[in-house]
Structure formats: C-alpha cells, structure tokens
Write an enzyme that holds these catalytic residues in place. Structure first.
Site, PDB file in Angstrom:
ATOM      1  N   LYS A   1       0.829  -1.207   0.000  1.00  0.00           N
ATOM      2  CA  LYS A   1       0.000   0.000   0.000  1.00  0.00           C
ATOM      3  C   LYS A   1       0.859   1.250   0.000  1.00  0.00           C
ATOM      4  O   LYS A   1       0.599   2.212  -0.740  1.00  0.00           O
ATOM      5  CB  LYS A   1      -0.934  -0.023   1.218  1.00  0.00           C
ATOM      6  CG  LYS A   1      -1.891   1.144   1.338  1.00  0.00           C
ATOM      7  CD  LYS A   1      -1.328   2.376   2.028  1.00  0.00           C
ATOM      8  CE  LYS A   1      -0.781   2.080   3.383  1.00  0.00           C
ATOM      9  NZ  LYS A   1      -0.134   3.281   3.985  1.00  0.00           N
TER      10      LYS A   1
ATOM     11  N   GLN B   1      -6.793  -2.197   8.864  1.00  0.00           N
ATOM     12  CA  GLN B   1      -6.317  -3.481   8.367  1.00  0.00           C
ATOM     13  C   GLN B   1      -6.945  -4.624   9.173  1.00  0.00           C
ATOM     14  O   GLN B   1      -6.854  -4.666  10.401  1.00  0.00           O
ATOM     15  CB  GLN B   1      -4.788  -3.534   8.473  1.00  0.00           C
ATOM     16  CG  GLN B   1      -4.183  -4.813   7.955  1.00  0.00           C
ATOM     17  CD  GLN B   1      -4.390  -4.977   6.457  1.00  0.00           C
ATOM     18  OE1 GLN B   1      -4.582  -3.996   5.749  1.00  0.00           O
ATOM     19  NE2 GLN B   1      -4.361  -6.193   5.996  1.00  0.00           N
TER      20      GLN B   1
ATOM     21  N   ASP C   1     -12.744   1.672   2.363  1.00  0.00           N
ATOM     22  CA  ASP C   1     -13.157   0.334   1.950  1.00  0.00           C
ATOM     23  C   ASP C   1     -14.573   0.278   1.397  1.00  0.00           C
ATOM     24  O   ASP C   1     -14.949  -0.727   0.796  1.00  0.00           O
ATOM     25  CB  ASP C   1     -13.085  -0.619   3.145  1.00  0.00           C
ATOM     26  CG  ASP C   1     -11.713  -1.258   3.261  1.00  0.00           C
ATOM     27  OD1 ASP C   1     -11.152  -1.613   2.214  1.00  0.00           O
ATOM     28  OD2 ASP C   1     -11.219  -1.391   4.379  1.00  0.00           O
TER      29      ASP C   1
END
Length: 975
Positions: A96, A140, A163
C-alpha cells in the site's frame, strides 16, 4: 486477492462447512486429474493480467493526483490503522505504501500492538477522522479476537471510508436509484474492473459467486447484478454447488480454501476470477510454501476462456481500487469543506458514470418513456465526471448547465494534449432511419460507462421545426439518448431563440436603414446618426468610427463635425440596392407559407414594399457563425463581416455598416457557451448549435469540440456527429469545420442498416450496399481517414444479411464493420463498436497523419464545386442556372470569395439532386440554382436542385401526439 487475506475469509464461521458443501458438489469417483486429462487438447485460457491492469489504474490516478495538487494544492491522504504484527498485514501495508508513493499520496500510518485495547484503536480512528489532511481511512483486518471488529469499522467516518464498508456506503451501493456511494469495496470493484478492461461482457450473462462474505462475495454479487448479469451466490448451505457453477458464464471464487473450484465444474469458455490466496506447503520453495487460489488453476485453465492467476490477478487490483477510492474521497472532501476554489467532485473519475443499472425493457418503449424512466444525475456530478470545475459551469436547472469555454481553455490550454476526435456520419438516409444520433450516443456510453474511457459527446441542438413536424427530435433513441430528452428537444437553454432574435434584428436594422435613407436628406440623416452635444461636438459612435476607415477616411477623426459634406454623406448613407438584399428573416418552425412574402404593405412604410422570405432558424448564417467561432472576439468579427446586401455602386453592406454588430454579440454571448447534459448512462454531452446539414454546414460547434478535446486529455475520446451522410455533413466537417478550426478527425464512423440499404437497392440488399460502400470509399480514399462502419441491427435482420453488409464494407476499405445493438441495449450493445474505434484511433495516431481536404482553398470556386460534385456526388457534369452562373462569375472576381470553401445545400436522400435516385447514381448532371456568399461564416453556399431552406408541415405533424400531463407535469408523445 482479497486484501484481507486468507484469514478474513476463513474466519467466516462457515469456512469448513462450505468446504464440505463444495465437496458434496463434486462428481463422485471422478478426480480432477482425470477430468483435466480428458481436456488436455483444449487451448489454455487467456490470463487476465491483474498486475498490468492495476498498473494502468495507478497511472491514471497519478495523473489526476498531479492535477489535484496543481489546481487546488490538495494532496490526497490515506490513513492506515494496523493492529498487531501479522505477516500478511505487514506485506499488504508495504504494498500500500509503495502504491501511495507511486500515485503521489501522502500516508499516515498508525501501528498499534496486538494487545492494544478496543478504546485505543477507536481513539486512533477518531484522531484520523479529525485530521483534515487524511481523506480516507483503512483499518487493516483481521483485528485481534478481543476487539469488536464491527464496532471499530463503524467508527470510521462515512466520508473517509476507504473500503466502502460503512452501512451507508454499502447500502447505497445495493440500492437501485439511490445515492451513489462515496466508495466501493475495493476487491469487488477491482473484480469488475478486471472484467470490463479485459473485454468481458457482463450484461445478460450468468454469474456465480462462490462465497458470501461482506468483504467480497456479497458486494461482488451486487455489482455484477448492477451490470445486468444474472447472479447466483453459492455458500455453505447451497446444495450441489458444482451444478450451479457449470451453468455460469462468469465464476468468482471467494472461499478462502485452496483449489476448491475445479476444472470439471466449469462450463467450457467460462471466465474465472480467483479471489483466494492460500499458502500450501511446498518443500521445493525456499520459504517452504507456495500460494494458490480458490480455483484449481491447472484443471480450470483447460476449460475456461479467461482466468486470473494467483498471485498477480485480483490482488493488485485491490490496492489499485484503494488508491482510486482515496482520490475520489479527497475530491469529495474538497467539495464538502468548500475549500477555495471549490471542486465539483470527482473530476475525471474512471468510476462507472451511472452506478445503478438502467432497467431495459423488450420491446423498447417509446423514447420519451425510456428517458423518463431514469432519474438524471445532478448536472454538477456530470460536470465533475467531465473534469469541469464548479466556476466553469453555470446552472440552468437541475440537469443542464452552460460551460464557460473561455475559462476551460485558460486552465487547460497551456498543457493542451487533446484526445481522439471521432466523427459519426452515415449513408444517405431513408424513411426507415439509420440511427446515427443513436449510434453517437450509444458508442459514447460504451466508451465511458462500460469501458471506462474518458469521453465527451458533442451534438447539435435540435430544431423545433422537425420536432413538431415530421422528423421528430434529435436526442438519439431507445437506450442510447441524451436526457432529459424533452428538455433537449424543446428550448434547451434558448440558444436557437437567441439566433432568431439576432437574425431578425439584422433584418429589421436593414429595412429601417433603407427606409430612413429614402425618406431623409443627407443633412437630416447625418444629424440623427451623429447628434450634436450642447458644446456643438459630434462624437462618433464606435460603429461609425469604424466605418470611416472603410469609406477611405484614414486620418484620425473623433468629431464628426470635422468631416466635409462628401465624407458625411458617405458615412451615413449606405445606399442599399434592395435588389441585392439576400438577408431573410427566420423562425424555428416549419411554415411553408413564409417561403415567399411581401413586406412593407402598411401605409406607414410609404410604399417601401419588397418581396422576401423566411428561412428556418438553423439555416441562418448567424447559426453557422456561432458554430464556427472560436471565442467571443472571433464571434464578433464574424458577425460584423456578414454580408447583407450590396450598395448601388457595388460595395459590400455588412452588419458592421449597419452598426448592429455589438448588439448581436450581446444577444449571443450566452449562446456561445455549450450546454452540458448527459446520456442515459451518465456520460457527459455538450449540446451546441444546430445548423442543418442539407441547407447549412451540419456540424456542432468548434467551441464544444475544443472544450471536449481539452477535457478528455490525450487518452480520451470526443465523439461528434456530422449531419446526414458522408456526402453532406461529413464532407462539410472535413472541408469546412476541420479546415477553419484545425480540428482534424482521428476516425470516422459510418452508420448503416440493412433496411435502409435494401431501400437503396429497390429491395435487394447487395444492390443497396453500393451506397454504404461509396461512403466508406469517400472517407478512406478521399479524406484518408480510418473508417469503422456501425451496422445497426433490427429484429428483422438475419445473420446472413448483417454478414453481407459487413463484408461489402470491408471490401470497400473499412477498418472494421461491426454489428451494434445499442438502441435496445445501451452502451453494452456498442462495446464491440467502441473497441473497434479505440483500435482504429490508436493505429492512426501511431503513424504520421494522413488526413487531407478534398480541394485546396486557392482553387477557383467553380473547380471546388466540380470536385465535390464529381468525386463525392459522382456527377458527370455541373449545370448552372442563369442566376447561379452570374453569381459564380461575380464570386470568382472577388478574391475573398474565390478563396473560401463551399457549402453545398442539396437533398440528403440521394448523392444527386434527385431525391428519388437511390443507391450510388453516377454520371448524372448536378443542377446548381443559386450561390450565396457567407462572409461571416467563411464559405459560399451552393444551393442545388429543389432544396428548400424552410420545411413545410406534413398532413399529420408530430404535434398531434405531443401533450403535457397536467397532473404529473410530464411531457407526452415526444419522439
């Protein structure tokens, strides 16, 4: 790969049970290896390269981030909360960070130990929520067992939900016709992008999603359904899963168990997307394990047509869509917080233009019903998708906006790298209709809403004459149209009315000037045009000061009192020869009884009668001037140069001489701005100007095309329509618009149908194909451009008929000839056409440009006419009326006119001047009856045959069917 990794899926309590259910679905006694062996002769599936596609997405995001930083000094920020020291989480965070740096983000990482309390984790999220430099937050997963994962995720602000997992974003994603979510779940969105960018058509296909997690399975099923797939979700309670999978055209495996979906479950030719990533022991590997997916790759690739590898398939796309979500949320934050200058949001996004799928009916309802079945997007969002800033649009209600072309040019011109310009034209039209406007919209929807390309469509504003007469509106049709169609077809933003007002002001000014010159002596005329102030000075109005130079007074004059008697007379007396007046009044209605009228019959006009007539508004030279002007200064100069008559001595009488140019410019200042609208699938459309192709130059505006090319950038597409066939609107685009405005096309689409070609062949399709073949050859041989033919399919067409048309087009030199069904299927029905366009444009741009005009401007005017008539219209000779012959001689004596391009006004139904001569008639005589110089527009109009410049109404006009439902306010019967 689901970025949450194996654990997130396996942690679903049903993991083991699902494995058992899958095993129950296998055929008893038949091993995977035996099934694989039986298909070993089949070709291996094409790999869907997730790494390459993800790299392309990241590259696009990087360009947009640079624009955001340069324009607003805002750099997208991504906050990541990592709890614990899981190896897979650390790997993901490293990837990322690498992706964030690559696209130009800044990253804020919060790392907490695995023993961190739930409150500590919530506190970290609240801190990121409050950080104005963080626009998106990622937690996460999985979190430690002692943490309530759902509560933690709920703490993430909806407008920072990277998300797309928040209840609001997830719910909006699921609702048809609801608010658009601010972000989509990354892995499912990545799956959809993999399919679309790999050329997989989803609409109408059967899809099976194996797995129903909230992370992948459920949102993936929702997105596939919104793309018109029929979706089945298999889970731990599903019986005979293999049987469901065998029926699927598209299989998405998101189970979290290694090699569960086997090749013997798959339908031959299925597309397989493997989401899983599982570690299995492998002593041959240095690390002691290797990664495999949820699909038995070795057996599946022998059955599938396309498959994603593991790794290198879905995994890279998850991170790519995370950076896309972060960029979109950053834009949303700039809008929400009203940071100056305020952004419309989300500019130049590659996300699907319309998230909710358009529900399609079979048979297709009337156009107005289709248009009203969809709630248009707010025009601000359409502007955002086009890359327009808020201060570059001027709202006209909820669904229309004027675009400040000058502001866009000022912002983008310094780094101008325009995209591909696609001109859509057609064969000679018939009563059956070819669907050229529909194709223009359909292929734009395919490029933008389906393939994710940057695209802007530019079309002309429909005239109310045909709308209420016989042809109907011009917004496209079926599931490929501009909406709201009732707004586009009726008034729009008033541009045509402005043209009518300006045109008729010129007519009134001319008649009044003739009247006053006839009824007043020189001194009285001078005193009224140059009135004296109290101090005796006579300051010159700007139009009169400019006229002094044209009459030969070169010395500086600020006071008209300084002029001698001869100069005063020359200044104020135009001495119009009324026999040379060519200017007509216009209206936007079909009215045959105004073709020839007598004016001045009232006694107050003192016998100043004259025979004249009306044209339809879109035939006005002012409409052509508006369409060809590049900016306000150019517009004013062109308006002033318009020739309205000759003086008794043969001198030009122009709008500048009438003193009306400034007023005309004021009337048209807003009309110079294109109107932003949208297609049925939400892609942006610029509607501007409306010159007819049979009696004018038949193309949308230079301003709209230039704005659109700047907005789409070097990799984008502008799709514009040229009126009627290649012989009329196409030729005028290439020889007038492209020449005068330096807008060279990249590719041309010629639209044809089986029904129309049969009409051209007196019922015989092969005989009628000579018409489309001629249009293709004109594009390829005369103008040296790549040509793609769109064969619009109707329900009555057979496969053999479509194949014949395509074959004849390819034989004539077309780059591609593609069947299209966008009328019934929208953008999905024009995907093959869009891909052919993309390929043709790419090939053309890789090589030196070959585009050429049909004739040079320095050729004599009669040679230009002969060239167009013989090479495009296939005439053997040109015959002029006595009037036209005299006008041609006069034009050729005037070097200004002799060097202009020509604009032939003729029937659209035939290559000849006889509308009944179908096919590709050759060797005919082309009859020219009149020539009209249009100095403002910059061409000479050649009127041929019996073409009328104002249509009449039929026995049963369209207005019989048009009405307003006074209860709902809906327009009825518009076609």
């Amino acid at each position: 790969m689901d970025r949450r990794g194996t654990t997130a899926l396996a942690a679903a309590a049903a993991g083991a049970a699902l494995g058992c259910a899958l095993l129950r679905g296998r055929r008893g006694g038949e091993s995977s290896s035996s099934r694989s062996s039986s298909r070993s002769s089949s070709p291996a599936a094409e790999l869907i390269d997730g790494k390459a596609i993800a790299a392309s997405v990241r590259k696009e995001v990087a360009v947009e981030v640079a624009e955001l930083v340069a324009t607003y000094c805002v750099r997208p920020g991504l906050g990541v909360v990592v709890v614990g020291e899981r190896r897979d989480s650390q790997t993901y965070v490293r990837n990322k960070k690498r992706a964030a740096e690559e696209v130009g983000f800044h990253s804020v990482d919060v790392t907490l130990p695995g023993t961190a309390s739930e409150e500590e984790i919530l506190g970290a999220i609240r801190s990121l929520n409050a950080n104005s430099e963080v626009h998106a937050i990622l937690v996460q997963l999985p979190l430690p067992d002692h943490v309530d994962e759902a509560r933690v995720l709920r703490e993430v602000a909806v407008d920072k939900d990277a998300d797309g997992f928040s209840a609001q974003n997830f719910g909006n994603m699921c609702l048809r016709g609801g608010e658009r979510p601010l972000a989509l779940p990354c892995t499912p969105a990545g799956i959809v992008q993999l399919l679309q960018r790999s050329g997989v058509e989803v609409g109408g296909k059967r899809a099976v999603v194996v797995g129903r997690s909230n992370i992948v399975g459920t949102p993936c099923a929702v997105l596939l359904q919104q793309l018109d797939a029929t979706v089945t979700t298999c889970h731990s309670r599903t019986r005979d899963i293999a049987a469901h999978v065998r029926e699927a055209d598209i299989v998405v495996a998101a189970v979290g168990r290694p090699r569960f979906v086997r090749g013997d479950w798959l339908k031959p030719g299925a597309v397989v997307v493997d989401v899983g990533i599982n570690a299995v022991e492998d002593a041959t590997k240095k690390r002691g394990y290797r990664l495999v997916g949820d699909v038995d790759f070795d057996s599946a690739r022998l059955v599938a047509s396309k498959i994603t590898p593991v790794p290198g398939g879905v995994g890279p796309m998850t991170i790519a869509m995370l950076v896309r979500n972060t960029l979109d949320l950053a834009r949303y934050h700039v809008l929400d917080k009203e940071a100056p200058p305020k952004v419309v949001s989300p500019a130049r996004s590659r996300a699907t233009y319309r998230m909710e799928a358009v529900a399609r009916e079979d048979p297709v309802p009337p156009d107005i019903v289709v248009s009203q079945s969809v709630e248009p997007l707010p025009v601000e969002r359409v502007a955002a998708s086009a890359g327009l800033l808020e201060d570059e649009i001027e709202l006209y209600g909820k669904h229309k906006a004027k675009v400040d072309a000058a502001a866009v040019a000022a912002r983008l011109a310094p780094s101008r790298r325009p995209g591909s310009l696609v001109v859509v034209t057609g064969i000679n039209p018939t009563k059956f209709g070819e669907g050229k406007s529909t194709t223009t919209i359909g292929v734009s929807q395919a490029l933008g809403a389906v393939l994710g390309k940057r695209v802007v469509t530019t079309v002309r504003q429909p005239s109310q004459g045909p709308m209420f007469g016989i042809k109907g509106g011009a917004a496209g049709g079926g599931y490929s149209q501009v909406i709201p169609m009732e707004e586009m077809n009726s008034h729009l933003t008033g541009d045509i009315h402005a043209v009518v007002a300006a045109n008729n002001l010129v007519a009134a000014a001319l008649e009044a000037r003739v009247f006053h010159e006839r009824t007043q002596k020189d001194e009285a005329l001078f005193n009224r045009l140059c009135p004296a102030r109290k101090d005796g000075a006579r300051p010159l109005a700007a139009p009169l000061a400019a006229r002094l130079k044209r009459i030969g007074v070169t010395r500086p004059v600020t006071d008209a009192a300084e002029l001698d008697a001869a100069e005063r007379k020359a200044l104020v007396r135009l001495d119009v020869d009324v026999e040379t007046v060519a200017w007509k009044r216009v209206l936007d209605t079909c009215d045959r009884f105004l073709r020839k009228v007598e004016i001045g019959r009232n006694p107050t006009e003192k016998g100043q009668t004259r025979e004249t007539g009306f044209d339809i508004a879109v035939a006005s030279e002012i409409m052509a001037v508006l369409a060809l002007a590049t900016d306000a200064a150019d517009l004013r100069a062109r308006l002033g140069a318009m020739l309205v008559a000759k003086s008794a001595s043969g001198a030009d009488v122009t709008c500048d001489d009438l003193g009306v140019t400034g007023a005309l410019t004021v009337l048209l200042k807003d009309a110079l701005m294109p109107t932003l609208m949208q297609t049925l699938e939400g892609t942006p459309v610029l509607v501007h100007c409306g010159p007819f192709a049979n009696i004018a130059h038949g193309n949308s505006s230079v301003v709209a095309d230039r704005v659109a090319l700047d907005l789409v950038g070097p990799d984008g597409f502008v799709v514009t329509e040229a009126g009627f066939g290649t012989d009329i609107g196409g030729e005028k685009n290439f020889d007038i618009k492209a020449r005068l405005a330096d807008l060279a096309p990249t590719c041309v689409v010629v639209v044809a149908t089986v029904r129309a070609l049969k009409s051209h062949g007196a019922g015989a399709l092969d005989a009628g194909c000579v018409n489309v073949a001629h249009h293709v050859r004109c594009v390829v041989d005369k103008f040296r451009l790549p040509c793609v033919v769109a064969v619009n399919r109707f329900a009555t067409d057979t496969d053999d008929e479509i194949a014949l048309v395509r074959r004849r087009c390819l034989e004539a030199g077309a780059t591609a000839a593609v069947e299209a069904t966008h009328f019934a299927r929208g953008g999905a029905g024009a995907v093959d056409l869009a891909r052919a366009l993309v390929d043709a444009c790419a090939a053309y741009r890789r090589a030196p440009p070959t585009f050429r005009h049909l004739y040079p401007l320095d050729a004599p005017l009669r040679d230009k006419i002969a060239t167009v008539c013989t090479e495009i219209y296939l005439a053997a000779r040109v015959e002029y009326s006595q009037l036209a012959a005299a006008q041609l001689d006069a034009c050729e004596r005037d070097d200004r006119l002799n060097r202009l391009p020509i604009c032939v006004a003729k029937t659209q139904y035939s290559l000849s001047t006889d509308p009944e001569a179908k096919g590709a008639p050759a060797g005919h005589t082309f009859y020219v009856r009149e020539l009209k110089p249009s100095l403002g527009a910059g061409f000479v109009v050649v009127l041929a045959g019996d073409i009328m410049t104002i249509p009449g109404l039929p026995t049963r006009p369209n207005y019989y069917d048009i009405d307003l439902d006074t209860t709902t306010g809906k327009v009825l019967g518009l076609s």
